[in-house]
Design an enzyme around this catalytic site. Sequence first.
Site, short mmCIF file in Angstrom:
data_model
loop_
_atom_site.label_atom_id
_atom_site.label_comp_id
_atom_site.label_asym_id
_atom_site.label_seq_id
_atom_site.Cartn_x
_atom_site.Cartn_y
_atom_site.Cartn_z
N HIS A 61 0.89 -1.16 0.00
CA HIS A 61 0.00 0.00 0.00
C HIS A 61 0.93 1.21 0.00
O HIS A 61 1.45 1.61 1.05
CB HIS A 61 -0.88 0.02 1.24
CG HIS A 61 -1.72 -1.21 1.42
ND1 HIS A 61 -2.84 -1.46 0.66
CD2 HIS A 61 -1.61 -2.26 2.26
CE1 HIS A 61 -3.38 -2.62 1.04
NE2 HIS A 61 -2.65 -3.14 2.00
N HIS A 206 -10.93 -6.71 -0.97
CA HIS A 206 -10.19 -6.19 0.19
C HIS A 206 -10.09 -7.24 1.27
O HIS A 206 -9.01 -7.53 1.79
CB HIS A 206 -10.79 -4.90 0.75
CG HIS A 206 -10.02 -4.43 1.94
ND1 HIS A 206 -10.28 -4.90 3.21
CD2 HIS A 206 -8.96 -3.59 2.05
CE1 HIS A 206 -9.40 -4.36 4.05
NE2 HIS A 206 -8.60 -3.57 3.38
N HIS A 270 -1.33 -12.47 4.07
CA HIS A 270 -1.21 -12.70 5.51
C HIS A 270 -1.52 -14.14 5.92
O HIS A 270 -0.65 -14.89 6.29
CB HIS A 270 -2.04 -11.73 6.37
CG HIS A 270 -1.77 -10.30 6.10
ND1 HIS A 270 -0.50 -9.77 6.17
CD2 HIS A 270 -2.59 -9.27 5.71
CE1 HIS A 270 -0.55 -8.47 5.87
NE2 HIS A 270 -1.79 -8.15 5.58
N ASP A 321 3.98 -4.48 2.27
CA ASP A 321 2.69 -4.10 2.83
C ASP A 321 2.63 -2.62 3.24
O ASP A 321 2.50 -1.75 2.38
CB ASP A 321 2.37 -5.04 4.01
CG ASP A 321 0.91 -4.93 4.48
OD1 ASP A 321 0.16 -4.10 3.92
OD2 ASP A 321 0.52 -5.67 5.40
#
Lengths: 446, 446
Positions: A61, A206, A270, A321
């Site tokens: 991100h 998401h 994750h 991340d």
Amino acid sequence: MPVTRYWAEHAWLGGDAVTAGVTIEVAGDVIAAVRVAAAAPPDAVVLRGVTVPGLANAHSHAFHRALRGRTQSAAGTFWSWREQMYAVAARLTPDSYYALARATFAEMALSGVTCVGEFHYVHHEPNGTLYAEPNAMADAVVRAATDAGIRITLLDACYLTGGIGAELKGPQMRFGDGTAEAWAKRVSGLADASQSAMARVGAAIHSVRAVPPDELDDVVAWAAENEAPLHVHVSEQLAENDNCLAAYGCTPTQLLADHGVLGPRSTAVHATHVTSRDVALLGGSGTTICMCPSTESDLADGLGDAAALAAAGSPLSVGSDSNASIDLWADMRGVEFGERLRSQRRGHWTAMQLLTAATSVGHASLGWPEAGRLQAGAPADFVTVRTDGVRLAGADPLLEALVFAGAAADVSEVVVAGRRVVVAGRHQLVDDVPAVLASSIAAVTT
Amino acid sequence: MPVTRYWAEHAWLGGDAVTAGVTIEVAGDVIAAVRVAAAAPPDAVVLRGVTVPGLANAHSHAFHRALRGRTQSAAGTFWSWREQMYAVAARLTPDSYYALARATFAEMALSGVTCVGEFHYVHHEPNGTLYAEPNAMADAVVRAATDAGIRITLLDACYLTGGIGAELKGPQMRFGDGTAEAWAKRVSGLADASQSAMARVGAAIHSVRAVPPDELDDVVAWAAENEAPLHVHVSEQLAENDNCLAAYGCTPTQLLADHGVLGPRSTAVHATHVTSRDVALLGGSGTTICMCPSTESDLADGLGDAAALAAAGSPLSVGSDSNASIDLWADMRGVEFGERLRSQRRGHWTAMQLLTAATSVGHASLGWPEAGRLQAGAPADFVTVRTDGVRLAGADPLLEALVFAGAAADVSEVVVAGRRVVVAGRHQLVDDVPAVLASSIAAVTT
């Protein structure tokens, strides 16, 4: 087509050790030949140290880079951190996001990343309406990567609810397309306009928090029709599992499996808190796991069980991340170190396996299956790490030392699509990376 | 005495934020004055970035540096790793150890360490006899630190048994003095000969594995008589706890407490696997805890509970231990990240607390209570971290960013005892640190 020759003092050709003396011939943006050569050809660019395929940062991100060092001291959880992250998300404009993402991607290039998977959900105006140019934000991010000299897969994320059964609120408004159908329509426009030799478009869900079950199918269908990667955050926090179980009577992984989200084109990001049944579903479907150890410790997520997931059949990739740190070398070994902390045993992952995760597997998970390897026909993306610094001095075996002691700070040369993007540790397209980081961060935080 | 002025763009004076514009006046090897000054005095050395007291690396085994990158891929445990470590220990001579330790300490200086606690147990000939000069090895290590420009506390370790009830065997032979009384006699000679403005001598008990209960008292007495620091490895591995319980019916911490080993001059290294009763004993006695997060993950030790130990009363210090990585910035935040992984909550340790651990607490644990602070009268030991690199670009608040995102690679200036040891990232006393690392490692591994 003219050929540029590089001669690597040592290069990793995919096995369990490096090879001394390797000539890499590049024609245009592709590797034309790779051959062992004890000495450098007279016209070759000499790469001192060890050269490996460019790294794929499979989960980023970019705008979170603005939060580095800003969220650390206060007590709290992932969820209180998220409030701080939303405050930055609320300020982004196409221009300010372009500047921040370009600077962040330039930092990635300096660290050896040649391809980024940008998990993108800030795609609307702050009030939730479409931009006049519906993909203005995604376009800005894609241009940012191109201008920073690296490849990108823009993983456009469907994000419809603010939690299971909850409407989007406040800063979340700009994440939403209303329906997966509207999401698909917008993303089709993006895919038509933005794909290039350096950019591809993929799909993302998401999380089960943000996409209701009856909307999952449209995202899955879009990804299938476009043969696009499909990424999804899975079980990063126990609260997600608790809420999913309460609402749907099953784990997030089970819900995703039931709706066809898992599979060889899919990546679960994750997978920190998964059951043994979840592990079997993820591994059995060939879903790639993307672990992000630096973020998972920073955000107090916990330690995922990468070894069990791999044993069940899941390929491993790694990501930076939140970009609280941009150092995939640390993230690679972070996977193994996490296993050691879990198991009190060493040697779950070899250096070869971890570097494969950060190169060919990461690229495949981002829809670049041809990349991440030093061989004829592959994209000419490669990275040289100097071995004459303090961290790697005395390294032997070199591959093991590189993965277990190398650092972003040791990357000296980066070639992407045949272009020399980093030379002697300096970015060739972005003149002063720290300065553009500082100015672009200030623009969205003050 | 001539005064040298330094002007720090930002400096940490011990509080919860940095101060902009600080002049540090140095007279000889001591700080004469510290004052806030918006602009640099005309004759000042300008320190761009953020300046903090020199770091104390409270737990090091210098020779383990030779193992970096060499032990990673094979499956195994702490105990199989130890076999590889012993193979290097067996090869050391005073000369080869001097060279390796000097190179390793130079790497530490480059990372911002100005004082090292060297936990020293390779003190005899390979067959276990005394060297002609009984402290030839310790002398070599002390000279190595001095020649690398950093302070040292040589923590000479009593190491009598190869496990509880087991004789020293093979490579362990050279660790042993036979009795604690013989150890004390040798170490008294060392203390008389080797202490200087840059070197102090402390005591160590290797562990309850290596020193029988009835020998502990002599080590404790020596440390008390000499007002010396007393360090001991405690419960790094569960096997130590199991063996101690089987042999003595109590935990290692309890055994040490019963023999007066704990207290404000003592440091328990690791304390990874401790009971709540152990935590109360350690904290209640004011024993410092030294955590070594990078080594504790590398060696599959586990995650200690630093927050509980601190709450019980133990000061925290940090160490690089096996030197698989030499980056106390990563170790500082590693303590907090470990807590986050344990608790799934953030914000156990502030940046100020972690930097205090790595500076004043670490120094105090090594017997330099006057060091580790930027104030008049303190030793002139300080370190500047550049903030114009990619890692800290955009940093705000600076202290938080420094601790949570800084790196050894960002250290630009190091002053120890008033001497500029590192200037613009280059060591001033050791010309080519990577080269001497490589040659000294090769000498003990091939």
